[in-house]
Design a protein around this motif. Sequence first.
Motif, PDB file in Angstrom:
ATOM      1  N   PRO A   1       0.912  -1.244   0.138  1.00 32.50           N
ATOM      2  CA  PRO A   1       0.015   0.059  -0.015  1.00 32.50           C
ATOM      3  C   PRO A   1       0.975   1.356  -0.005  1.00 32.50           C
ATOM      4  O   PRO A   1       0.293   2.296  -0.438  1.00 32.50           O
ATOM      5  N   CYS A   2       2.036   1.219   0.481  1.00 34.68           N
ATOM      6  CA  CYS A   2       2.805   2.565   0.719  1.00 34.68           C
ATOM      7  C   CYS A   2       2.846   3.281  -0.604  1.00 34.68           C
ATOM      8  O   CYS A   2       2.770   4.640  -0.434  1.00 34.68           O
TER       9      CYS A   2
ATOM     10  N   PHE B   1       6.447  18.050   2.165  1.00 40.64           N
ATOM     11  CA  PHE B   1       6.524  16.876   2.715  1.00 40.64           C
ATOM     12  C   PHE B   1       7.428  16.425   3.733  1.00 40.64           C
ATOM     13  O   PHE B   1       8.536  17.074   3.699  1.00 40.64           O
ATOM     14  N   GLY B   2       7.120  15.499   4.515  1.00 39.60           N
ATOM     15  CA  GLY B   2       7.926  14.797   5.351  1.00 39.60           C
ATOM     16  C   GLY B   2       8.886  13.834   5.029  1.00 39.60           C
ATOM     17  O   GLY B   2       9.495  13.185   5.820  1.00 39.60           O
ATOM     18  N   ASP B   3       9.285  13.496   3.779  1.00 41.09           N
ATOM     19  CA  ASP B   3       9.823  12.596   3.100  1.00 41.09           C
ATOM     20  C   ASP B   3      11.333  12.689   3.735  1.00 41.09           C
ATOM     21  O   ASP B   3      11.981  13.852   3.678  1.00 41.09           O
TER      22      ASP B   3
ATOM     23  N   SER C   1       1.318   6.995  -0.938  1.00 43.57           N
ATOM     24  CA  SER C   1       2.160   8.319  -1.230  1.00 43.57           C
ATOM     25  C   SER C   1       1.801   8.787  -2.270  1.00 43.57           C
ATOM     26  O   SER C   1       1.793  10.283  -2.473  1.00 43.57           O
ATOM     27  N   LYS C   2       1.666   8.165  -3.524  1.00 40.31           N
ATOM     28  CA  LYS C   2       1.268   8.682  -4.676  1.00 40.31           C
ATOM     29  C   LYS C   2      -0.067   9.540  -4.719  1.00 40.31           C
ATOM     30  O   LYS C   2      -0.049  10.660  -5.319  1.00 40.31           O
ATOM     31  N   ASN C   3      -1.061   8.821  -4.155  1.00 40.79           N
ATOM     32  CA  ASN C   3      -2.337   9.475  -4.302  1.00 40.79           C
ATOM     33  C   ASN C   3      -2.365  10.739  -3.346  1.00 40.79           C
ATOM     34  O   ASN C   3      -2.888  11.877  -3.652  1.00 40.79           O
ATOM     35  N   THR C   4      -1.673  10.710  -2.327  1.00 41.48           N
ATOM     36  CA  THR C   4      -1.365  11.785  -1.244  1.00 41.48           C
ATOM     37  C   THR C   4      -0.695  12.999  -1.909  1.00 41.48           C
ATOM     38  O   THR C   4      -1.216  14.053  -1.755  1.00 41.48           O
TER      39      THR C   4
END
Length: 231
Positions: free
Chosen positions: A107-108, A133-135, A112-115
Amino acid sequence: VINDKLDNIYSFNYENYLNNNEFDESQNTGAVVALSGGVDSSFSLILAKALGFNPVAITVDPGTIILPNQYKQNIKMLTEKLNVTHEYLKANYQDVIEESLTGKLHPCGRCSKNTGEIAKQYAKDNEIPIIIFGDMLATGTQCINKQDDSLYRLNLPASLSTGKQEIKSLIRNYNLKEFKGFGCPLLYEVHRKYPHMKKYSIQRILRETRSSALEPGEALDLIWSFYKTKN
């Protein structure tokens, strides 16, 4: 003005900020901060203020299977303390949930892409030039990139080469709750049903460890948390 703010990142004295904990707020450069309530995104919102942005926090909310209620408590506490405007954006991730629970995908990546797409559209609709973003990955030139002619994406922890311990030390000043392991119930359910999916989560942890974003002990704790889940 945008370039000035981005240049500020590389002249930002992180140690002085930790000691003084003062904000240099600006009303000129807006930024959308994707806030999940976890330590990395909370760190990004705090530092966005310190760097002189005028941030608006948004939280994409696909439901409690991805965003548990305890994270919303952190979101409320932090945005109120920082006096930052916050908005929940309801989102339908049913396809991600269904495909994850049937073992078709991890799912990740899709989450992430959708968000990212939802945050990008919000920024464009509101004519806000920067999304934060917090990446913690990627570092170097990849942590600041132009999405199109009017929009920049900034992975703030990565741009400052910040380690997880530094992030946690700052977060503790705001009395936010820290959660062990990953905070997504969907991910743990996928791990439970399809143990082979754990390897994709572990690969990301190892990438962050190789980049020095995570210390080996922290990485081991995260990996071990996958195997403490009751079956």
